[in-house]
Structures are given as structure tokens and as C-alpha cells.
Design a protein around this motif. Structure first.
Motif, PDB file in Angstrom:
ATOM      1  N   TYR A  12      22.822 156.842  36.436  1.00 32.61           N
ATOM      2  CA  TYR A  12      22.320 156.147  37.371  1.00 32.61           C
ATOM      3  C   TYR A  12      22.523 154.445  37.185  1.00 32.61           C
ATOM      4  N   SER A  13      22.407 153.726  38.289  1.00 36.81           N
ATOM      5  CA  SER A  13      22.394 152.477  38.148  1.00 36.81           C
ATOM      6  C   SER A  13      21.358 151.695  39.214  1.00 36.81           C
ATOM      7  N   ASP A  14      21.099 150.486  38.911  1.00 38.09           N
ATOM      8  CA  ASP A  14      20.648 149.534  39.630  1.00 38.09           C
ATOM      9  C   ASP A  14      21.324 148.424  40.062  1.00 38.09           C
ATOM     10  N   GLY A  15      22.643 148.472  39.672  1.00 34.86           N
ATOM     11  CA  GLY A  15      23.423 147.566  40.211  1.00 34.86           C
ATOM     12  C   GLY A  15      23.782 146.343  39.190  1.00 34.86           C
ATOM     13  N   VAL A  16      22.797 146.342  38.174  1.00 32.91           N
ATOM     14  CA  VAL A  16      22.875 145.354  37.159  1.00 32.91           C
ATOM     15  C   VAL A  16      23.252 146.291  35.886  1.00 32.91           C
ATOM     16  N   LEU A  45      15.228 152.633  35.092  1.00 34.34           N
ATOM     17  CA  LEU A  45      15.376 151.288  36.107  1.00 34.34           C
ATOM     18  C   LEU A  45      14.316 150.212  36.118  1.00 34.34           C
ATOM     19  N   TYR A  46      14.690 149.036  36.593  1.00 41.27           N
ATOM     20  CA  TYR A  46      13.456 148.109  36.832  1.00 41.27           C
ATOM     21  C   TYR A  46      14.365 147.123  38.107  1.00 41.27           C
ATOM     22  N   THR A  47      14.083 147.887  39.280  1.00 42.63           N
ATOM     23  CA  THR A  47      14.637 147.149  40.443  1.00 42.63           C
ATOM     24  C   THR A  47      13.587 147.488  41.563  1.00 42.63           C
ATOM     25  N   VAL A  48      13.775 146.956  42.643  1.00 44.84           N
ATOM     26  CA  VAL A  48      12.977 146.925  43.893  1.00 44.84           C
ATOM     27  C   VAL A  48      13.571 147.763  44.961  1.00 44.84           C
ATOM     28  N   GLU A  49      14.835 147.215  45.140  1.00 39.28           N
ATOM     29  CA  GLU A  49      15.574 148.194  46.387  1.00 39.28           C
ATOM     30  C   GLU A  49      16.624 148.728  45.794  1.00 39.28           C
ATOM     31  N   GLY A  50      18.051 148.263  45.494  1.00 35.51           N
ATOM     32  CA  GLY A  50      19.195 149.200  45.685  1.00 35.51           C
ATOM     33  C   GLY A  50      19.364 149.861  44.318  1.00 35.51           C
ATOM     34  N   SER A  51      19.569 151.203  44.306  1.00 40.41           N
ATOM     35  CA  SER A  51      19.590 152.090  43.130  1.00 40.41           C
ATOM     36  C   SER A  51      20.741 153.257  43.508  1.00 40.41           C
ATOM     37  N   ALA A  52      21.176 153.966  42.805  1.00 39.55           N
ATOM     38  CA  ALA A  52      21.839 155.055  43.019  1.00 39.55           C
ATOM     39  C   ALA A  52      21.939 155.975  41.808  1.00 39.55           C
ATOM     40  N   SER A  53      22.221 157.302  41.977  1.00 45.16           N
ATOM     41  CA  SER A  53      22.156 158.254  40.735  1.00 45.16           C
ATOM     42  C   SER A  53      23.072 159.324  41.174  1.00 45.16           C
ATOM     43  N   VAL A  54      23.474 160.108  40.036  1.00 42.18           N
ATOM     44  CA  VAL A  54      24.415 161.266  40.338  1.00 42.18           C
ATOM     45  C   VAL A  54      24.281 162.422  39.292  1.00 42.18           C
ATOM     46  N   VAL A  89      23.677 149.605  45.556  1.00 46.99           N
ATOM     47  CA  VAL A  89      24.617 150.550  44.756  1.00 46.99           C
ATOM     48  C   VAL A  89      24.816 151.591  45.526  1.00 46.99           C
ATOM     49  N   VAL A  90      26.188 152.266  45.294  1.00 44.50           N
ATOM     50  CA  VAL A  90      26.658 153.556  45.882  1.00 44.50           C
ATOM     51  C   VAL A  90      27.613 153.976  44.675  1.00 44.50           C
ATOM     52  N   ILE A  91      27.394 155.408  44.390  1.00 45.52           N
ATOM     53  CA  ILE A  91      28.508 156.186  43.474  1.00 45.52           C
ATOM     54  C   ILE A  91      29.412 156.970  44.298  1.00 45.52           C
ATOM     55  N   VAL A  92      30.608 157.132  43.916  1.00 44.41           N
ATOM     56  CA  VAL A  92      31.376 157.740  44.855  1.00 44.41           C
ATOM     57  C   VAL A  92      32.446 158.552  43.761  1.00 44.41           C
ATOM     58  N   PRO A  93      32.364 159.805  43.544  1.00 46.53           N
ATOM     59  CA  PRO A  93      33.099 160.776  42.897  1.00 46.53           C
ATOM     60  C   PRO A  93      34.691 160.351  43.143  1.00 46.53           C
ATOM     61  N   PHE A  94      35.443 160.285  41.922  1.00 43.93           N
ATOM     62  CA  PHE A  94      36.865 160.500  42.305  1.00 43.93           C
ATOM     63  C   PHE A  94      37.244 161.655  42.954  1.00 43.93           C
ATOM     64  N   VAL A  95      38.427 161.716  43.930  1.00 40.37           N
ATOM     65  CA  VAL A  95      38.733 162.955  44.602  1.00 40.37           C
ATOM     66  C   VAL A  95      39.499 163.928  43.615  1.00 40.37           C
ATOM     67  N   ASN A  96      40.187 163.472  42.914  1.00 42.12           N
ATOM     68  CA  ASN A  96      41.199 164.341  41.886  1.00 42.12           C
ATOM     69  C   ASN A  96      40.716 164.280  40.429  1.00 42.12           C
ATOM     70  N   ASP A  97      39.606 163.877  40.167  1.00 42.29           N
ATOM     71  CA  ASP A  97      39.121 163.950  38.702  1.00 42.29           C
ATOM     72  C   ASP A  97      37.709 164.118  38.487  1.00 42.29           C
TER      73      ASP A  97
END
Length: 606
Positions: free
Chosen positions: A68-72, A49-58, A98-106
Motif C-alpha cells: 500500500y502507499s500514501d503517494g510518498v 500510513l500517515y496521510t489525510v486523503e489519498g492512498s491505495a492498497s492491493v 494514489v492509484v494502483i493498476v496491475p500489469f495486464v500480462n505480468d
């Protein structure tokens, strides 16, 4: 007569437990920073990553990193950019962008939501893309044609996801220019692109853009940290949240100031404490990290007065709760420190704040947005005693069952000793369950023994050999034993839980004295009176033998039947009147019975 039943004991070891899942075990944040919690505690790691604020990982449920992602950009588990993981419409300065959400049925697919930063000139959109982990040889990739889809605009930098009932999620965002929440429902059918909009009261100057939004662990409260720019008023606002409808209501202004404002915000695991990390856009250090006691609601004045300063610093930033602790970023002029509140449920300084647990020579304002974890795995304990066979089952209503021996059905019958476990799951929808069965085999043997012959002046007590059971005897009595005083057939039924066994015994009471008497004469003249010579036997016999001899010592009659006798003939011829000799050998079926021998003479008369 006896009947033997088998008891199968099913034992699931241990008390009912909740085993936390590992979807949030690896964090990626800041400029190349990260934590790995798979060992049980935070261990610093490097990321791409190279970000200051938003990110997410799973991660997967086992804690293994997926992406994971920094939104870019989007990076796979090897810290490499996914082939189509670029060009997301955002930049690197957004609080919770950045927000990561799993599929409910996959279980192989995820939604990746990103926000435009408040600093861009374009409208502040909410976009989403789809990441499919089955692509690129299992390393995952952004699905072509499902990238940068826009579903909302005019938003702030606040975004969080939480669970909803019935296998669904709520993606929560907040408008940038007014007191409005938008709640997007995500379920098995996908994203409901028409949000549930909640307008809430506000008495400030409308600065909602920067700062974190968090939802309490019990899904009943939602809080905003509204960071201020120069000349604006910062605030902390608390609302009620209905996780069934997605509606936000109520309004409590916890703090408001033009001097400083909170950026990071977070709840304690037990929902009773609120932590706020303060800072300001023009350096006027120091700024506080504080705790509020939510137990004091609805008395807002007492709530505000409970504000306890835990520490001060040049600047505080993001807050993230995890595994019973609360982590806080302390941002310095050249370093980023990560501090920890070890006992966040405790009031005041008893929360045990640890300063600068980790010091990084790199920048970060946020610790990354969490993903909604699969609910904790449930390990249940069941103690059961049943006979003949045990039906072992997974959790009813689930879709996938994996047994330790490869069987894939919901239930099975176990009829021999075995050790089994079954893992029941239903995608990302419901908590996994693990049931462990230890099946043992034990005799439930009821045997009253062989049939009995007793003397008339004797009695006996029949006793069921099975202990710790319920009993029913043939006379209706329910004790473990039953006295017997007369000839008859007796039975007993024993039961313990679902187990039953029974046995039957015949008891004969006879004359143990004067069992045999022998006449000294008989008259075989066909008048049906005393025509046959036979000893009179009144006791049951085990062995019997009768022989008749003439005066020459010749055996002229023999039998092993105690009910048979001599009719005065030999080889079909009537024998002469006179004296004959008898010989009787008998063993009576009575207590202490032994072989007895009787001899004598008999007169044949006509």
C-alpha cells in the motif's frame, strides 16, 4: 451376442456462480487506519500510513495484502517501507492522489500512479512508478529506473482507474483549470502516454481541483464532486463515459452552490443511485449526506428534486463502495467516523444508513482508491452424459490451466471414475474459471439373451432391457419391444444421449409335434431308393443317439448324428435279409423338451 458400453457422467456441482476476487479486501487509509474484509465484514486494522486523503492498497486474489502507499512512501505487507519505496514526488494532501493498476500480462508487477497535491507550488504532475513483487524476497520493491516517470501535468486531485474491453484499463484524470478529462489506456503493451482528451461543457467558475471522481459500476457514467473554496462555486457534474474509446461526453449539472459543496461521491452497485457527501472549508455545520435517484434521468429537474438527506454531520468526506455497500467518512473535530449505507440500491431512507459504524481517534478524509479487480471467478455447471470416455477441458483461449492432480494441459480424456477440477486463468486479463468434474461409471448393457427355438404355433416378444432410451429394431419399429412370429435374425439398437448399444438374436420356429418318425423296413440294394435306414427327424435336437442290433443282441451300428443312417453293413460286409432291432434316444430343442427313447424292429429286404 451383446455389446456393453460405459457411460461416464460428468457433473459440475452447483449453479453457475461468480466468486468475487480479493484484490480490495484490505484498505489502508488516513493516519494509521485500515479495514480487513477477509472475514466478510469490515474489521479495523492498523497500518503504517500517515496521510489525510489519498492512498491505495492491493491484495492478491486470495485477499492477502501485497502493498500500500500514501503517494510518498510504499509499504509492504509487513507494514515496512520497501527498500526503494520512498521519495515519490507528491505530498500527503490530495483527494485521490494514489492509484494502483496491475500489469495486464505480468501478475507480479503493478503501476503506482501519484498526483502532486493542488497545494504544491510545482505544476500538478501525474507520475508513475513500477512495483515488482518478486523483489526483496517476495515482499516487493519499487523498480530502480522505473520511478517518478511523468506523463501529464496541470491536473486536479481527481484520479480513478476502471476496466476497458480487450484486457485493458483506463486511468482517468481531470485537469485542474478547465473541463477536460485525460484518459490513459493501459494494456499488454504498457501505458499509452498520449491520453484521450475529452473537453466537456461547464457553466461554473472552474473549480475542479478538490473532491472525488467516480465511475459507475457498469462503466457508463462518470461523476465529479467539485469541492469549493471560499467565494467559489461547488458542483456535482455527471457525464457519459465510453469504456471502449475512453471518451467522456454529455453534461448534467446535478447541484451547484456557493454555500456548500460535495467532497465525496459514489454510485450504488446497480448504477441507479448517486450518493454525495457535503462539506465546506469554513465550518458552518451541519452538512448533509444525500442520495439522488438517477432513474429519473433525463429529467434533470426531477433528478434534483429527488435529493434525500440521509444524515447531517460536522463534515462529510470520502465515499467508497464495496461488496454491495457504500462506506462514508464523517469527519469530526477530533474523531473520524466511518458510516455505512447497507442497502444502497434502495431509494430514499430505505437505503438503510447506519451512523458511526466505527469511530477512530485519528484523522482521515479518504478511504483509499480501489484497484481494478480481476473479474469475478466463474464457477460453471455442466451436466453431460457420454459413453466410453469424457473429454474434460478448461476455458478455451486461456493461457494457464491448473488441474487438481497437477496436470497443466487444456484438455484431457477421462476413462475411469474420477473427481477433477481445473482452474483456467490468463493473468490479470480475464476472469478465472473453475470447472469441477465428477466422473462416475455406469453399465449401458444391452443383452437380448441366448438364441431361441420355438414351436411353430408359438410366438414371443423381444424386449430391450435398457429403459429411458430410444430404440430401433431390425424391422424399423421404435418401441421398447418387438413381436416375433417367424424364424430369423433380429437386432435392436438403443441410444441415450451420446450413448449407443446393440444386440442380435436368432429365433427358430420349428415343429414341436411329431418330431420323429421311424420306418419299419429298407432295401440296401444300391438303387438309391430306400438304401439307408434312418429315423426322420424334423425338429432340432440337443442330444441324439441311434443304435442297431442283430438278432443275437450284437450292436452292429451306432451314431450321434441325427442326419446319419445304417446302410445294412457291418465291418464292411453286407448283412443278411432279416429282422434287426433299433434303439433311439433323443432330446429335442423345443420348449419343455426332455429325453425320449424309441425301440423297435426293422426289416432288411433286398
Amino acid at each position: 451376442m451383446k455389446y456393453i458400453y460405459l457411460i461416464l457422467l460428468a457433473v459440475c456441482f452447483g449453479n453457475t456462480q461468480l466468486l468475487a476476487q480479493g484484490e480490495n479486501n484490505i484498505w489502508a487509509f488516513g493516519k494509521g487506519l485500515g479495514f480487513d474484509f477477509n472475514s466478510g465484514s469490515a474489521e479495523p486494522i492498523g497500518t503504517a500510513l500517515y496521510t489525510v486523503e489519498g492512498s491505495a492498497s492491493v491484495c492478491g486474489k486470495n485477499g492477502a495484502l501485497k502493498f500500500y502507499s500514501d503517494g510518498v512512501k510504499v509499504f509492504n505487507r509487513n507494514d515496512k517501507q520497501m527498500p526503494n519505496g520512498y521519495g515519490l514526488l507528491t505530498d500527503l494532501s490530495m483527494t485521490q492522489g494514489v492509484v494502483i493498476v496491475p500489469f495486464v500480462n505480468d501478475t507480479t508487477k503493478y503501476y503506482l500512479f501519484v498526483l502532486h497535491s493542488i497545494g504544491t507550488t510545482a505544476p500538478h504532475y501525474l507520475n508513475y512508478s513500477v512495483v515488482d513483487m518478486s523483489l526483496d524476497g517476495g515482499l516487493g520493491d519499487v523498480v530502480a529506473g522505473q520511478k517518478n516517470s511523468t506523463i501529464d501535468d496541470s491536473l486536479s486531485e481527481k484520479m480513478i482507474v476502471t476496466r476497458a474491453p480487450n484486457c485493458a484499463y483506463w486511468l482517468m484524470v481531470h485537469k485542474g483549470g478547465g473541463p477536460v478529462f485525460d484518459a490513459f489506456k493501459i494494456d499488454a503493451s504498457g501505458i499509452h502516454t498520449k491520453p484521450i482528451a475529452s473537453s466537456t461543457a461547464y457553466t461554473g467558475d472552474g473549480q475542479f481541483s478538490i473532491g472525488e471522481m467516480k465511475i459507475a459500476p457498469d462503466n457508463k457514467k462518470i461523476v465529479l464532486a467539485n469541492w469549493r473554496s471560499k467565494g467559489e462555486t461547488g458542483s456535482i457534474e455527471l457525464f457519459n463515459f465510453d469504456s471502449t474509446t475512453g471518451v467522456v461526453s454529455g453534461y448534467t449539472l446535478i447541484d451547484s452552490s456557493q454555500r456548500y459543496a460535495a467532497y465525496g461521491i459514489g454510485f450504488s452497485p446497480d448504477n441507479t443511485k448517486l450518493y454525495a457527501a457535503y462539506g465546506e472549508d469554513e465550518p458552518r455545520p451541519p452538512y448533509p449526506l444525500v442520495q439522488y435517484d438517477l432513474n429519473l434521468l433525463p429529467n434533470v429537474a426531477l433528478l434534483r428534486s429527488s435529493k434525500t438527506v440521509l444524515a447531517t454531520a460536522y463534515n462529510w468526506a470520502g465515499i467508497r463502495a464495496f461488496r454491495g455497500k457504500v462506506y462514508v467518512i464523517k469527519s469530526g473535530s477530533t474523531t473520524t467516523d466511518v458510516c455505512v449505507i447497507n442497502k444502497p440500491n434502495n431509494a430514499g431512507l430505505a437505503c438503510n444508513f447506519t451512523d458511526s459504524l466505527f469511530v477512530f481517534n485519528s484523522g482521515a478524509f479518504g478511504l483509499g482508491n480501489p484497484v481494478p479487480e480481476t473479474q469475478a471467478t466463474i464457477v460453471r455447471k455442466t451436466d453431460t452424459t457420454i459413453c466410453t470416455a469424457l473429454n474434460c477441458s478448461g476455458t478455451p483461449g486461456y493461457t494457464t490451466y491448473a488441474w487438481s492432480d497437477g496436470y497443466g494441459g487444456y484438455t484431457r480424456s477421462v476413462q475411469a471414475p474420477a473427481q477433477l477440477w481445473v482452474r483456467s486463468s490468463m493473468g490479470n486479463c480475464a476472469p478465472e474459471t473453475i470447472d469441477t468434474f465428477i466422473v462416475r461409471q455406469k453399465q449401458f448393457n444391452l443383452d437380448l439373451g441366448a438364441d431361441l427355438v420355438l414351436c411353430r404355433d408359438q410366438s414371443t416378444v423381444l424386449t430391450c432391457p435398457i429403459t429411458d432410451a430410444g430404440y430401433v429394431w431390425s424391422d424399423g419399429s421404435t418401441a421398447a419391444s418387438m413381436p416375433v412370429t417367424q424364424t430369423g435374425t433380429y437386432w435392436v439398437k438403443a441410444s441415450a444421449g451420446d450413448c449407443m448399444a446393440s444386440d442380435t438374436i436368432y429365433v427358430q420356429l420349428g415343429n414341436c409335434n411329431h418330431c420323429i418318425s421311424i420306418p419299419n423296413s429298407f432295401t440296401p440294394n444300391a438303387d438309391t431308393k430306400n438304401d439307408v435306414f434312418a429315423p426322420i427327424v424334423v425338429c432340432p435336437v440337443l442330444q441324439y443317439q441311434l443304435k442297431i442290433f442283430n438278432r443275437y443282441g450284437q450292436e452292429i451300428f451306432a451314431t450321434n448324428d441325427a442326419k446319419a443312417g445304417w446302410d445294412g453293413t457291418f465291418s464292411g460286409q453286407q448283412q443278411d435279409i432279416g429282422v434287426y432291432f433299433y434303439w433311439v434316444k433323443v432330446t429335442f430343442d423345443k420348449p419343455g423338451g426332455t429325453e425320449e427313447l424309441y425301440k423297435g424292429d426293422i426289416n432288411l429286404l433286398r
